[in-house]
Design a protein around this motif. Structure first.
Motif, PDB file in Angstrom:
ATOM      1  N   PHE A 243       0.830  -1.195   0.000  1.00 44.40           N
ATOM      2  CA  PHE A 243       0.000   0.000   0.000  1.00 44.40           C
ATOM      3  C   PHE A 243       0.869   1.250   0.000  1.00 44.40           C
ATOM      4  O   PHE A 243       0.584   2.221  -0.721  1.00 44.40           O
ATOM      5  CB  PHE A 243      -0.915   0.011   1.232  1.00 44.40           C
ATOM      6  N   ALA A 244       1.947   1.241   0.815  1.00 40.93           N
ATOM      7  CA  ALA A 244       2.806   2.416   0.898  1.00 40.93           C
ATOM      8  C   ALA A 244       3.425   2.736  -0.454  1.00 40.93           C
ATOM      9  O   ALA A 244       3.393   3.882  -0.922  1.00 40.93           O
ATOM     10  CB  ALA A 244       3.896   2.196   1.952  1.00 40.93           C
ATOM     11  N   VAL A 245       3.983   1.727  -1.113  1.00 38.97           N
ATOM     12  CA  VAL A 245       4.625   1.956  -2.406  1.00 38.97           C
ATOM     13  C   VAL A 245       3.572   2.259  -3.473  1.00 38.97           C
ATOM     14  O   VAL A 245       3.762   3.131  -4.327  1.00 38.97           O
ATOM     15  CB  VAL A 245       5.478   0.742  -2.808  1.00 38.97           C
ATOM     16  N   ALA A 285      13.541   5.179  -8.613  1.00 43.55           N
ATOM     17  CA  ALA A 285      13.267   5.552  -7.228  1.00 43.55           C
ATOM     18  C   ALA A 285      12.114   4.731  -6.647  1.00 43.55           C
ATOM     19  O   ALA A 285      12.164   4.292  -5.486  1.00 43.55           O
ATOM     20  CB  ALA A 285      12.934   7.052  -7.149  1.00 43.55           C
ATOM     21  N   LEU A 286      11.076   4.491  -7.442  1.00 41.56           N
ATOM     22  CA  LEU A 286       9.954   3.681  -6.982  1.00 41.56           C
ATOM     23  C   LEU A 286      10.372   2.237  -6.734  1.00 41.56           C
ATOM     24  O   LEU A 286       9.947   1.604  -5.757  1.00 41.56           O
ATOM     25  CB  LEU A 286       8.824   3.732  -8.009  1.00 41.56           C
ATOM     26  N   VAL A 287      11.221   1.680  -7.602  1.00 39.00           N
ATOM     27  CA  VAL A 287      11.682   0.298  -7.433  1.00 39.00           C
ATOM     28  C   VAL A 287      12.527   0.165  -6.171  1.00 39.00           C
ATOM     29  O   VAL A 287      12.382  -0.789  -5.393  1.00 39.00           O
ATOM     30  CB  VAL A 287      12.464  -0.156  -8.681  1.00 39.00           C
ATOM     31  N   LEU A 288      13.445   1.113  -5.943  1.00 41.07           N
ATOM     32  CA  LEU A 288      14.264   1.068  -4.736  1.00 41.07           C
ATOM     33  C   LEU A 288      13.406   1.229  -3.484  1.00 41.07           C
ATOM     34  O   LEU A 288      13.631   0.543  -2.470  1.00 41.07           O
ATOM     35  CB  LEU A 288      15.325   2.168  -4.794  1.00 41.07           C
ATOM     36  N   LEU A 289      12.412   2.106  -3.535  1.00 44.85           N
ATOM     37  CA  LEU A 289      11.513   2.279  -2.398  1.00 44.85           C
ATOM     38  C   LEU A 289      10.738   0.995  -2.124  1.00 44.85           C
ATOM     39  O   LEU A 289      10.537   0.605  -0.966  1.00 44.85           O
ATOM     40  CB  LEU A 289      10.547   3.435  -2.678  1.00 44.85           C
TER      41      LEU A 289
END
Length: 594
Positions: A243-245, A285-289
């Motif tokens: 949910f966060a990502v 950035a989304l993948v690392l997060l």
């Protein structure tokens, strides 16, 4: 060796995603130079000389591999290149957008947790007595709340709370005060889903021997409820991370309504303008997060259960359920059937501009839209498209999610990577590789819809493998096929099926979002999600124009969840009539702490 393989698999997936995005301008039929020119200066003529100058400036003539290598070589230095549109450095802009999204998601998660607590409050208040009595919690209210469209909630909050009442700012991004309304729009539906998932697990926790013994010894119900929540949290942590990502990259509509410079909005605008450096940096950035969040969720699960998960010392949370009430699904199904039957005889395409945005009346029970078309007719005729598309996507996502979730070593990194991609960006990638067509929107939504279900399956599988009864059955000589068929699947499939049903209205809304990009249903189609999207600009002047399709989607969600919740009658287990067990060490600690 297993961790090394998992890290290599995760790195390969991230590299494949970034490379696929790098190839996006060359996979589509559009000319990247023409798109960049349009974004820079829409009035300038795309003459061959101008386009050639842009290609030479951006290095497009050297091909995608050269550009990708040049971009990757700068990452170790923190240099993600310069924007093709603005010419500014990409890294500061992406980090600023990431900071805005993280702040918004943090507040939205707090709202979601508060909403989930309210959804679970009846079960927690009645506690073990409710579980032992076999009471099935009501699912209708949470299902309708989960079906609320984010852009509709955001529009209503911005118009009513922000503009008309003036309680909170409705536009801009200047501090924590500006996060409240968008966080409510994001957190309310997410909290309803989380609350329903927790409410599915709580009865099993309250029926465990420690809860029975604690109840018999007079331990306060509030203390038992707190430990029951802790017992169920490991099964929800993966979905909480998703949910966060997902909110970080998928809150595009909310960010646009409230003018928030978040990462999802930045990435989508870069994808539409084919601003490749910004698009690649935002996706990375989304993948690392996603990887960091998934790792944190796995680490948090261990201290919650201690060595019990490792040693196989857990009782199962799966218990035969009491017969659910058949009245709610019959009521919701009857209402939907009545609406469809009443509207099928009407023409959904008949335009009467003299009756634009008319309020509900005997002639038009649901009112009319901006073109004077009868909304009852459009809702009724759109039911088939919505049910077929959204239902088919939910079923496919359920099957894929369960199959991949049963192989967590393979699906874990894949789930994290797929969930990091905003659905709209996934649609653009699918359209680039597959081509635009009737099946493109359904395929694009399915590509991302299975990830939460696979994470849920893997979490339930990990807990079920640690169950004592599974170890005992294995010691008696049962094989893997028998354990899977008789023990694991009965514990995993029902809650994941209810999870899939809870997401059915969201899949319909995702299809509507794709329609704005020319990839989904197009006007004059009466598909429900598209009806919401078409009438959303008139929500303040004619609220019935959005309430009709929104109510239909909410009814569909409630019908799906309550129908899936229908199960067979509970059979008496051998231990049902046994006295409560002697208090174990955790129970003695609970009593001593009173």
């Amino acid at each position: 060796m297993g961790r090394v393989t998992a890290l290599a698999w995760r790195a390969a997936l991230a590299a494949g995603l970034v490379c696929g995005i790098g190839l996006l301008p060359w996979l589509t039929d559009t000319d990247p130079a023409r798109t960049v020119l349009k974004a820079r200066s829409a009035d300038r003529d795309p003459t061959p000389d101008v386009l050639a100058a842009i290609r030479a400036q951006l290095g497009l003539a050297d091909g995608p591999l050269h550009l990708l290598g040049q971009w990757l070589s700068g990452l170790p230095r923190g240099d993600a290149g310069r924007s093709w549109i603005s010419g500014e450095q990409v890294t500061p802009a992406v980090l600023q957008a990431l900071g805005a999204s993280l702040l918004l998601v943090t507040v939205a998660l707090l709202v979601a947790l508060a909403t989930a607590a309210l959804v679970c409050a009846p079960t927690l208040r009645r506690g073990a007595r409710r579980a032992l009595a076999g009471h099935a919690p009501a699912r209708s209210a949470s299902a309708m709340l989960a079906a609320l469209p984010e852009f509709l909630t955001a529009s209503v909050l911005a118009t009513v709370v922000g503009v008309q009442l003036g309680w909170l700012p409705a536009l801009g991004w200047y501090g924590i005060k500006w996060t409240v309304l968008p966080a409510l729009a994001l957190g309310l539906p997410a909290g309803a889903v989380l609350g329903r998932l927790m409410d599915d697990l709580l009865p099993g926790a309250f029926a465990e021997p420690w809860a029975k013994a604690a109840t018999a010894r007079g331990v306060p119900g509030r203390r038992i409820a707190r430990h029951a929540v802790r017992r169920c949290l490991p099964g929800l942590l993966p979905n909480l991370g998703l949910f966060a990502v997902g909110l970080t990259g998928g809150a595009v509509v909310v960010e646009q309504i409230f003018d928030i410079p978040g990462l999802g909005r930045t990435t989508l605008q870069a994808a539409l303008a084919q601003d490749l450096p910004v698009l690649q940096a935002g996706t990375l950035a989304l993948v690392l997060l996603a990887a960091l969040t998934a790792g944190a969720a796995r680490l948090a699960a261990r201290p919650l259960l201690g060595p019990a998960l490792r040693d196989g010392a857990l009782p199962t949370l799966h218990h035969p359920d009491p017969p659910a009430r058949r009245l709610p699904p019959l009521l919701y199904g009857g209402l939907l059937a009545a609406v469809v039957a009443a509207g099928l005889a009407r023409d959904p395409l008949a335009i009467d501009t003299t009756r634009r945005l008319e309020a509900p009346s005997p002639a038009h029970p649901f009112g009319t839209d901006a073109l004077g078309r009868d909304l009852l007719a459009r809702v009724a005729h759109g039911a088939f498209d919505t049910l077929l598309l959204a239902g088919g996507i939910s079923l496919a996502a359920y099957l894929i999610g369960v199959l991949l979730g049963l192989a967590p070593r393979v699906s874990g990194p894949l789930v994290d990577t797929v969930n990091a991609v905003p659905p709209v960006l996934a649609a653009l990638l699918v359209a680039a590789a597959w081509g635009s067509g009737v099946s493109t929107p359904a395929l694009a939504v399915t590509v991302v819809a299975w990830a939460p279900l696979a994470a849920h399956t893997s979490a339930l599988l990990a807990q079920e493998k640690a169950a004592v009864h599974l170890a005992a059955t294995r010691a008696l000589g049962a094989g893997r096929a028998h354990l899977l068929r008789r023990a694991v699947l009965p514990a995993v499939l029902p809650p994941v099926a209810r999870h899939a049903a809870l997401r059915l209205p969201g899949n319909a809304l995702a299809l509507a979002t794709l329609g704005f990009l020319g990839l989904g249903a197009q006007p004059p189609s009466p598909e429900w999600g598209l009806l919401l999207a078409e009438n959303q600009p008139y929500a303040e002047r004619a609220p019935w124009a959005v309430l009709a399709p929104a109510a239909a989607l909410a009814l569909l969600g409630a019908l799906a969840v309550t129908a899936v919740g229908l199960r067979g009658r509970r059979r008496n287990r051998p231990d049902d009539d046994l006295p409560a067990p002697e208090p174990t060490e955790p129970v003695r600690e609970l009593v001593a702490a009173r």
